[in-house]
Write an enzyme that holds these catalytic residues in place. Structure first.
Site, short mmCIF file in Angstrom:
data_model
loop_
_atom_site.label_atom_id
_atom_site.label_comp_id
_atom_site.label_asym_id
_atom_site.label_seq_id
_atom_site.Cartn_x
_atom_site.Cartn_y
_atom_site.Cartn_z
N TYR A 2 -6.21 -1.51 1.47
CA TYR A 2 -7.29 -1.90 0.56
C TYR A 2 -6.96 -3.26 -0.05
O TYR A 2 -5.79 -3.60 -0.22
CB TYR A 2 -7.39 -0.98 -0.64
CG TYR A 2 -7.62 0.48 -0.43
CD1 TYR A 2 -8.91 1.00 -0.50
CD2 TYR A 2 -6.56 1.36 -0.25
CE1 TYR A 2 -9.13 2.37 -0.38
CE2 TYR A 2 -6.78 2.73 -0.13
CZ TYR A 2 -8.07 3.22 -0.19
OH TYR A 2 -8.29 4.57 -0.09
N HIS A 17 -15.12 3.48 -4.42
CA HIS A 17 -14.60 3.07 -5.74
C HIS A 17 -15.57 2.12 -6.44
O HIS A 17 -15.16 1.11 -7.00
CB HIS A 17 -13.23 2.39 -5.58
CG HIS A 17 -12.19 3.29 -5.02
ND1 HIS A 17 -11.03 2.84 -4.46
CD2 HIS A 17 -12.13 4.64 -4.93
CE1 HIS A 17 -10.29 3.86 -4.04
NE2 HIS A 17 -10.95 4.97 -4.31
N ASN A 32 -6.39 3.30 -6.90
CA ASN A 32 -7.60 4.13 -6.95
C ASN A 32 -7.94 4.33 -8.42
O ASN A 32 -7.06 4.55 -9.25
CB ASN A 32 -7.34 5.46 -6.25
CG ASN A 32 -6.73 5.25 -4.88
OD1 ASN A 32 -5.72 4.56 -4.78
ND2 ASN A 32 -7.29 5.82 -3.86
N1 6FA Z 1 -10.49 7.85 -7.33
C1 6FA Z 1 -9.16 7.98 -7.52
O1 6FA Z 1 -8.63 7.45 -8.50
N2 6FA Z 1 -8.38 8.65 -6.62
C2 6FA Z 1 -8.90 9.20 -5.48
O2 6FA Z 1 -8.15 9.80 -4.69
C3 6FA Z 1 -10.28 9.05 -5.25
N3 6FA Z 1 -10.85 9.55 -4.12
C4 6FA Z 1 -12.21 9.55 -4.00
C5 6FA Z 1 -12.81 10.20 -2.90
O3 6FA Z 1 -12.03 10.72 -1.97
C6 6FA Z 1 -14.20 10.31 -2.81
C7 6FA Z 1 -14.81 10.99 -1.63
C8 6FA Z 1 -15.01 9.76 -3.86
C9 6FA Z 1 -16.51 9.88 -3.83
C10 6FA Z 1 -14.43 9.08 -4.93
C11 6FA Z 1 -13.03 8.97 -5.00
N4 6FA Z 1 -12.42 8.34 -6.08
C12 6FA Z 1 -11.06 8.40 -6.23
C13 6FA Z 1 -13.21 7.63 -7.10
C14 6FA Z 1 -13.42 8.42 -8.40
O4 6FA Z 1 -13.61 9.79 -8.14
C15 6FA Z 1 -14.64 7.83 -9.11
O5 6FA Z 1 -14.38 6.47 -9.38
C16 6FA Z 1 -14.95 8.54 -10.43
O6 6FA Z 1 -15.25 9.90 -10.21
C17 6FA Z 1 -16.12 7.89 -11.15
O7 6FA Z 1 -16.27 8.52 -12.41
P1 6FA Z 1 -17.67 8.52 -13.19
O8 6FA Z 1 -17.49 9.36 -14.38
O9 6FA Z 1 -18.16 7.13 -13.33
O10 6FA Z 1 -18.69 9.21 -12.17
P2 6FA Z 1 -18.68 10.68 -11.51
O11 6FA Z 1 -19.35 10.52 -10.20
O12 6FA Z 1 -17.33 11.27 -11.56
O13 6FA Z 1 -19.61 11.54 -12.49
C18 6FA Z 1 -20.98 11.38 -12.61
C19 6FA Z 1 -21.56 12.73 -13.02
O14 6FA Z 1 -22.90 12.56 -13.47
C20 6FA Z 1 -21.62 13.72 -11.86
O15 6FA Z 1 -21.09 14.96 -12.28
C21 6FA Z 1 -23.11 13.82 -11.54
O16 6FA Z 1 -23.49 15.07 -11.01
C22 6FA Z 1 -23.73 13.55 -12.89
N5 6FA Z 1 -25.06 12.95 -12.83
C23 6FA Z 1 -25.44 11.86 -12.12
N6 6FA Z 1 -26.72 11.58 -12.32
C24 6FA Z 1 -27.18 12.50 -13.20
C25 6FA Z 1 -28.46 12.73 -13.80
N7 6FA Z 1 -29.50 11.93 -13.53
N8 6FA Z 1 -28.59 13.77 -14.65
C26 6FA Z 1 -27.54 14.59 -14.94
N9 6FA Z 1 -26.31 14.41 -14.39
C27 6FA Z 1 -26.13 13.38 -13.54
C1 ABL Z 2 -9.72 7.53 -2.33
O1 ABL Z 2 -9.57 6.94 -3.39
C2 ABL Z 2 -10.86 7.19 -1.47
O2 ABL Z 2 -12.02 7.00 -2.25
C3 ABL Z 2 -11.15 8.20 -0.38
O3 ABL Z 2 -12.02 7.57 0.54
C4 ABL Z 2 -9.86 8.66 0.26
O4 ABL Z 2 -10.09 9.68 1.23
C5 ABL Z 2 -8.98 9.28 -0.80
N1 ABL Z 2 -8.82 8.44 -1.94
C6 ABL Z 2 -7.58 9.61 -0.27
O5 ABL Z 2 -6.89 8.43 0.03
C7 ABL Z 2 -10.58 9.35 2.52
C8 ABL Z 2 -10.14 10.44 3.49
O6 ABL Z 2 -8.72 10.45 3.59
C9 ABL Z 2 -10.77 10.21 4.85
O7 ABL Z 2 -10.46 11.26 5.72
C10 ABL Z 2 -12.28 10.10 4.69
O8 ABL Z 2 -12.86 9.79 5.94
C11 ABL Z 2 -12.62 9.03 3.67
O9 ABL Z 2 -11.99 9.29 2.45
C12 ABL Z 2 -14.13 8.95 3.45
O10 ABL Z 2 -14.47 7.84 2.66
#
Ligand code: 6FA
Ligand code: ABL
Length: 524
Positions: A379, A461, A504
């Site tokens: 990244y 992110h 992250n």
């Molecule tokens: N961040 C990390 O630090 N480490 C990780 O390993 C990591 N991995 C991922 C990952 O694997 C995926 C697939 C995703 C999607 C994100 C990852 N992130 C990681 C990023 C991190 O989770 C996000 O940056 C973080 O959750 C953002 O926090 P926020 O509070 O800004 O936003 P959320 O999405 O957590 O929460 C929003 C909430 O509002 C949700 O529960 C949603 O249902 C609710 N909401 C949205 N619109 C709404 C509405 N109109 N009415 C009522 N509720 C609503």
């Molecule tokens: C993160 O912060 C990223 O947002 C994710 O995309 C990431 O996971 C996790 N952490 C773990 O490093 C990946 C999965 O390992 C992949 O298998 C998957 O295809 C990808 O997220 C999807 O965006």
């Protein structure tokens, strides 16, 4: 019933905000569009091999990779075109649980509530560490040193370590297992699940309530604020901008789309009350690129394909017995960083994450053994200058309007350099072979993304779509997280963070939420 504070969104940051504000005795309502997640919150999506327990998809760290190939992925928001979690806990329930303490913000409060661990198994041992060891060997040839990552948040140059997570007792934790548990005990805290907020209700600059889809919550679904009350949006980098557009706040092209949608148009204020702010602009996300390697020592863990339905029996039994073993940790095994000074003189940070398995991303003409592959994601983080824009379409689906990756060619050039540096000493590690890209593709060609879909650079992110700033011409919220041009509308979520942290983002976002609440509560 009316409230002193209405928090929109019960995700990573919303839960922290709701807990910290309810602590003061003010009446707080948290509105979450999704339902329960972990077993502790009432979630029922229990793993087939954990029948009779409360161990759901969101509890067992080791099933993380299966979230991406579930045939019924109800937990992803169905009206956002990129991954976002729509359930209690938000992104923290569906993310990789990587948890880095920020290097430049006050984090003691967060670390006390939710300490990180780089050995999540309850027996204190580490499992499935082959990819860690191979990449450590490679990085050693490049002058990196090994550290305990969250012991030195300042060290982000030529360092690597075991990846730290926000798990507790071998289970996914996050704010739902910590901050939410204290909030829900308070009589002045209410939670409504499956409550979808479309817009805020306002009279010019004064917010009077929020509009929901749930008519049991108030007349026509409107929940009102008490005199002097406040609304805080914590609906995420796509969700909060969409609520603003539907409230007549944002650029005119987005509000025009709302005007064109009969259901949503009915809730808009009169045009004389529109507030023109740069909602959706300035969004960023780490550009990332995957490299796939093979090495004879690796156990790719069946590419995580069977962890949900049919994990290795000994590993399932061990996890069920005492939350230990391979399944107590999500997939990442090692994290590393290196600083670059780019051709524009700016410093940019490269981050890497290593996990066993290839997740179907292997593209090669090489013969290789799929049970011995691992993935390295590189990244570009702190210092990137590329920005995009998020918004909505005519059906009110939230989506990127301009992709945020590599709008500045210097970001691209820096990531290509980092890729070349990373693979330069592969031959010094006996048995290590790069298979994607393979020897028919140069890193330069791969890094130019000739064969790489632009959206594959997505890192999930997204930050900055409502960035915090000193003036309404450059941002959406002021230094107290208050939306410019309003008296009592605030935003605390990833959308206000103006640029990406080094790792992250969830650790930095949690720390930011703690700071933001302190500021909001101090305001008269
Ligand atoms: N961040 C990390 O630090 N480490 C990780 O390993 C990591 N991995 C991922 C990952 O694997 C995926 C697939 C995703 C999607 C994100 C990852 N992130 C990681 C990023 C991190 O989770 C996000 O940056 C973080 O959750 C953002 O926090 P926020 O509070 O800004 O936003 P959320 O999405 O957590 O929460 C929003 C909430 O509002 C949700 O529960 C949603 O249902 C609710 N909401 C949205 N619109 C709404 C509405 N109109 N009415 C009522 N509720 C609503
Ligand atoms: C993160 O912060 C990223 O947002 C994710 O995309 C990431 O996971 C996790 N952490 C773990 O490093 C990946 C999965 O390992 C992949 O298998 C998957 O295809 C990808 O997220 C999807 O965006």
């Amino acid at each position: 019933k009316s409230y002193d504070y209405i928090i929109v969104g019960g995700g990573l940051t919303g839960i922290i905000v709701a807990d910290r504000i309810s602590e003061t005795g003010k009446s707080v309502l948290m509105l979450e569009r999704g339902g329960p997640s972990t077993g502790e919150t009432g979630g029922t999506d229990v793993a087939p091999w954990a029948n009779g327990t409360h161990l759901t998809k969101f509890d067992i760290p080791g099933v993380f990779e299966s979230l991406f190939n579930d045939p019924n992925p109800w937990y992803w928001c169905n009206d956002i075109t990129f991954f976002a979690g729509c359930l209690l806990g938000g992104g923290a329930e569906v993310n990789g649980a990587l948890y880095f303490y920020p290097r430049d913000l006050y984090t003691d409060k967060v670390a006390t509530r939710l300490p990180s661990t780089d050995h999540p198994s309850t027996d204190g041992k580490r499992y499935l560490e082959q990819s860690h060891d191979v990449v450590a060997q490679l990085l050693n040839t490049q002058g990196y040193s090994s550290i305990t990552i969250n012991d030195e948040p300042e060290s982000k140059d030529h360092v690597y370590g075991y990846s730290p997570f926000d798990t507790l007792g071998g289970m996914r934790a996050g704010p739902a297992a910590t901050y939410f548990q204290t909030a829900k005990e308070r009589s002045n805290f209410d939670l409504e699940l499956y409550a979808y907020v479309t817009n805020i209700v306002r009279n010019g600059s004064s917010i009077t309530g929020v509009q929901t889809n749930d008519t049991s919550l108030g007349p026509d679904g409107v929940v009102s604020l008490n005199q002097g009350g406040r609304v805080i949006l914590s609906a995420g980098s796509f969700g909060s901008p969409r609520i603003l557009f539907q409230s007549g706040i944002g650029p005119s092209d987005m509000i025009r789309l709302v005007e064109g949608n009969p259901g949503a148009a009915a809730h808009l204020p009169p045009p004389s009350q529109y507030i023109n702010l740069s909602v959706g602009y300035n969004v960023s996300d780490n550009p990332s690129i995957n490299l796939v390697f093979t090495h004879p020592s690796i156990d790719s863990y069946n590419n995580w394909a069977t962890v949900w339905t049919d994990p290795r029996p000994a590993n399932a039994a061990q996890y069920l017995a005492n939350r230990s073993g391979v399944l107590a940790a999500p997939s990442p095994k090692l994290s590393f960083w290196r600083e670059y000074t780019s051709s524009d003189g700016r410093q940019r940070t490269m981050q890497g994450t290593v996990h066993p398995g290839g997740n179907g991303s292997v593209e090669t003409s090489f013969p290789y053994n799929s049970s011995k592959v691992f993935t390295v994601t590189l990244y570009l983080s702190t210092g990137i200058t590329s920005r995009g824009r998020v918004g909505i379409n005519g059906s009110l689906t939230a989506l990127p309007i301009e992709y945020p990756w590599f709008t500045d060619p210097v970001d691209k050039e820096t990531l290509i350099t980092a890729l070349e540096d990373f693979v330069a000493s592969v031959k010094q590690v006996p048995g290590l072979t790069l298979i994607t890209p393979d020897n028919t593709t140069t890193i330069l060609d791969y890094g130019k993304f000739n064969n790489y879909a632009p959206t594959a650079m997505n890192s999930n992110h997204w930050v900055g779509s409502n960035r915090i700033s000193t003036s309404s011409s450059t941002g959406v919220v002021d230094a107290n997280c208050k939306v410019f041009g309003t008296e009592n509308l605030f935003i605390v979520d990833a959308s206000i963070m103006p640029s990406l942290p080094t790792g992250n983002p969830q650790g930095a976002l949690m720390s930011m939420a703690e700071q933001a609440v302190t500021k909001i509560l101090a305001l008269k």
